[in-house]
Design a protein around this motif. Structure first.
Motif, PDB file in Angstrom:
ATOM      1  N   ALA A 167       0.832  -1.206   0.000  1.00 52.16           N
ATOM      2  CA  ALA A 167       0.000   0.000   0.000  1.00 52.16           C
ATOM      3  C   ALA A 167       0.868   1.259   0.000  1.00 52.16           C
ATOM      4  O   ALA A 167       0.591   2.223  -0.719  1.00 52.16           O
ATOM      5  N   THR A 168       1.929   1.257   0.808  1.00 53.94           N
ATOM      6  CA  THR A 168       2.816   2.418   0.856  1.00 53.94           C
ATOM      7  C   THR A 168       3.562   2.575  -0.461  1.00 53.94           C
ATOM      8  O   THR A 168       3.726   3.694  -0.967  1.00 53.94           O
ATOM      9  N   ALA A 169       4.025   1.473  -1.023  1.00 55.78           N
ATOM     10  CA  ALA A 169       4.717   1.536  -2.312  1.00 55.78           C
ATOM     11  C   ALA A 169       3.798   2.106  -3.387  1.00 55.78           C
ATOM     12  O   ALA A 169       4.213   2.934  -4.208  1.00 55.78           O
ATOM     13  N   GLU A 170       2.542   1.699  -3.371  1.00 61.48           N
ATOM     14  CA  GLU A 170       1.593   2.200  -4.360  1.00 61.48           C
ATOM     15  C   GLU A 170       1.292   3.675  -4.134  1.00 61.48           C
ATOM     16  O   GLU A 170       1.094   4.436  -5.090  1.00 61.48           O
ATOM     17  N   LEU A 171       1.262   4.103  -2.878  1.00 61.57           N
ATOM     18  CA  LEU A 171       1.025   5.513  -2.569  1.00 61.57           C
ATOM     19  C   LEU A 171       2.147   6.387  -3.130  1.00 61.57           C
ATOM     20  O   LEU A 171       1.904   7.427  -3.748  1.00 61.57           O
ATOM     21  N   VAL A 172       3.392   5.950  -2.922  1.00 58.92           N
ATOM     22  CA  VAL A 172       4.537   6.704  -3.430  1.00 58.92           C
ATOM     23  C   VAL A 172       4.540   6.669  -4.963  1.00 58.92           C
ATOM     24  O   VAL A 172       4.795   7.678  -5.630  1.00 58.92           O
ATOM     25  N   ARG A 173       4.248   5.514  -5.517  1.00 55.00           N
ATOM     26  CA  ARG A 173       4.189   5.395  -6.983  1.00 55.00           C
ATOM     27  C   ARG A 173       3.129   6.319  -7.562  1.00 55.00           C
ATOM     28  O   ARG A 173       3.338   6.956  -8.598  1.00 55.00           O
ATOM     29  N   SER A 174       1.975   6.448  -6.896  1.00 55.21           N
ATOM     30  CA  SER A 174       0.913   7.330  -7.362  1.00 55.21           C
ATOM     31  C   SER A 174       1.357   8.786  -7.348  1.00 55.21           C
ATOM     32  O   SER A 174       0.980   9.567  -8.229  1.00 55.21           O
ATOM     33  N   ALA A 175       2.161   9.153  -6.345  1.00 53.69           N
ATOM     34  CA  ALA A 175       2.673  10.520  -6.286  1.00 53.69           C
ATOM     35  C   ALA A 175       3.511  10.828  -7.528  1.00 53.69           C
ATOM     36  O   ALA A 175       3.403  11.913  -8.117  1.00 53.69           O
ATOM     37  N   LEU A 176       4.333   9.876  -7.941  1.00 51.05           N
ATOM     38  CA  LEU A 176       5.143  10.072  -9.137  1.00 51.05           C
ATOM     39  C   LEU A 176       4.286  10.103 -10.397  1.00 51.05           C
ATOM     40  O   LEU A 176       4.518  10.902 -11.313  1.00 51.05           O
ATOM     41  N   LEU A 177       3.283   9.231 -10.451  1.00 53.48           N
ATOM     42  CA  LEU A 177       2.427   9.161 -11.631  1.00 53.48           C
ATOM     43  C   LEU A 177       1.647  10.459 -11.830  1.00 53.48           C
ATOM     44  O   LEU A 177       1.385  10.872 -12.965  1.00 53.48           O
ATOM     45  N   ASN A 178       1.266  11.100 -10.727  1.00 49.96           N
ATOM     46  CA  ASN A 178       0.449  12.304 -10.820  1.00 49.96           C
ATOM     47  C   ASN A 178       1.270  13.582 -10.897  1.00 49.96           C
ATOM     48  O   ASN A 178       0.708  14.666 -11.084  1.00 49.96           O
ATOM     49  N   ALA A 179       2.583  13.482 -10.744  1.00 50.73           N
ATOM     50  CA  ALA A 179       3.441  14.672 -10.760  1.00 50.73           C
ATOM     51  C   ALA A 179       3.698  15.124 -12.196  1.00 50.73           C
ATOM     52  O   ALA A 179       3.800  14.314 -13.118  1.00 50.73           O
ATOM     53  N   GLU A 180       3.815  16.427 -12.375  1.00 51.78           N
ATOM     54  CA  GLU A 180       4.105  16.966 -13.701  1.00 51.78           C
ATOM     55  C   GLU A 180       5.591  16.855 -14.035  1.00 51.78           C
ATOM     56  O   GLU A 180       5.974  16.904 -15.203  1.00 51.78           O
ATOM     57  N   GLY A 181       6.425  16.749 -13.026  1.00 51.64           N
ATOM     58  CA  GLY A 181       7.864  16.615 -13.250  1.00 51.64           C
ATOM     59  C   GLY A 181       8.468  15.710 -12.193  1.00 51.64           C
ATOM     60  O   GLY A 181       7.771  14.900 -11.595  1.00 51.64           O
ATOM     61  N   SER A 182       9.751  15.872 -11.962  1.00 52.83           N
ATOM     62  CA  SER A 182      10.424  15.046 -10.968  1.00 52.83           C
ATOM     63  C   SER A 182      10.116  15.541  -9.563  1.00 52.83           C
ATOM     64  O   SER A 182       9.755  16.704  -9.357  1.00 52.83           O
ATOM     65  N   LEU A 183      10.257  14.642  -8.588  1.00 58.50           N
ATOM     66  CA  LEU A 183       9.994  14.963  -7.188  1.00 58.50           C
ATOM     67  C   LEU A 183      11.178  14.533  -6.329  1.00 58.50           C
ATOM     68  O   LEU A 183      11.801  13.498  -6.588  1.00 58.50           O
ATOM     69  N   SER A 184      11.445  15.289  -5.297  1.00 53.70           N
ATOM     70  CA  SER A 184      12.427  14.887  -4.294  1.00 53.70           C
ATOM     71  C   SER A 184      11.729  14.057  -3.226  1.00 53.70           C
ATOM     72  O   SER A 184      10.492  14.012  -3.156  1.00 53.70           O
ATOM     73  N   ALA A 185      12.504  13.417  -2.374  1.00 55.03           N
ATOM     74  CA  ALA A 185      11.924  12.645  -1.279  1.00 55.03           C
ATOM     75  C   ALA A 185      11.099  13.546  -0.360  1.00 55.03           C
ATOM     76  O   ALA A 185      10.036  13.145   0.124  1.00 55.03           O
TER      77      ALA A 185
END
Length: 226
Positions: free
Chosen positions: A159-177
């Motif tokens: 569930a946590t892995a999917e939550l983090v993955r969703s953050a990347l999928l919905n981001a317009e660019g790169s994200l930091s931790a």
């Protein structure tokens, strides 16, 4: 047979989703609903239904409000959210309210079929009864996330892995931790750990941003293969 209630405010979409369900062996549609009130009525009328495919955007209440009311009334029917809502606050709320998975529209028949087949595997695993070793528990909790983040090491939550993955999928660019932590409500250390996991499994790519001085900032972007 696994009986499914299909809830969607769009009658056409509900019919398409119901047709998808009927194509999966072992599943059948027990009913359809197009509002929160109708969904709750159908759940009362179908006490032996097994699974709800729940839209979030309903005309009178949200899908998550329906889930809350279901639980308040004592209905333990399983829920898979099937919605166009992509904001992480809704994803996080769905996790906290016990949704087994969150399928983002638009999706293909194959996408829904995979989730339904994984759900059937989950039911078979739980119906065996008896006791479970940690490896059994890990398998059960990871069943519906299979294919999203493969080969999770021991101690990692699907569930946590999917939550983090969703953050990347919905981001317009790169994200930091730090940015992922702010989006998801996780600690920075946890976000960093799961970002590295996604990178190792090919779900994310690491990029470096160089500033005026010091070490480069590690930033992550979704993989084109994800």
């Amino acid at each position: 047979m696994i009986d499914v209630l299909v809830v969607d405010d769009d009658t056409r979409v509900a019919r398409v989703n119901a047709a998808y369900v009927e194509r999966v062996p072992g599943f059948r549609v027990a009913g359809q609903a197009h509002s929160a009130a109708e969904a709750l009525l159908r759940i009362e009328e179908l006490p032996h239904a097994d699974l709800v495919l729940m839209d979030h955007h309903l005309p009178d209440e949200s899908g998550l409000a329906v889930v809350q009311e279901m639980r308040r009334r004592g209905h333990q029917i399983d829920v898979i959210m099937v919605t166009a809502a992509r904001d992480l606050a809704t994803v996080r709320a769905a996790l906290r309210q016990g949704a087994l998975h969150y399928l983002v529209k638009p999706f293909s028949y194959a996408g829904l079929r995979d989730k339904l087949e994984a759900y059937a595997d989950l039911r078979r695993a739980l119906d065996r009864g008896g006791t479970a070793e940690q490896s059994d528990v890990d398998l059960i909790f990871g069943t519906l996330s299979a294919g999203a983040v493969p080969d999770l090491p021991t101690g990692h939550s699907p569930a946590t892995a999917e939550l983090v993955r969703s953050a990347l999928l919905n981001a317009e660019g790169s994200l930091s931790a730090q940015e992922v932590a702010a989006e998801t409500g996780l600690s920075r250390q946890t976000a960093q750990r799961y970002l590295k996991l996604l990178e190792r499994t090919g779900q994310a790519c690491l990029t470096l941003r160089y500033g005026d001085a010091g070490r480069p900032e590690h930033r992550y972007v979704r993989s084109t293969r994800a």
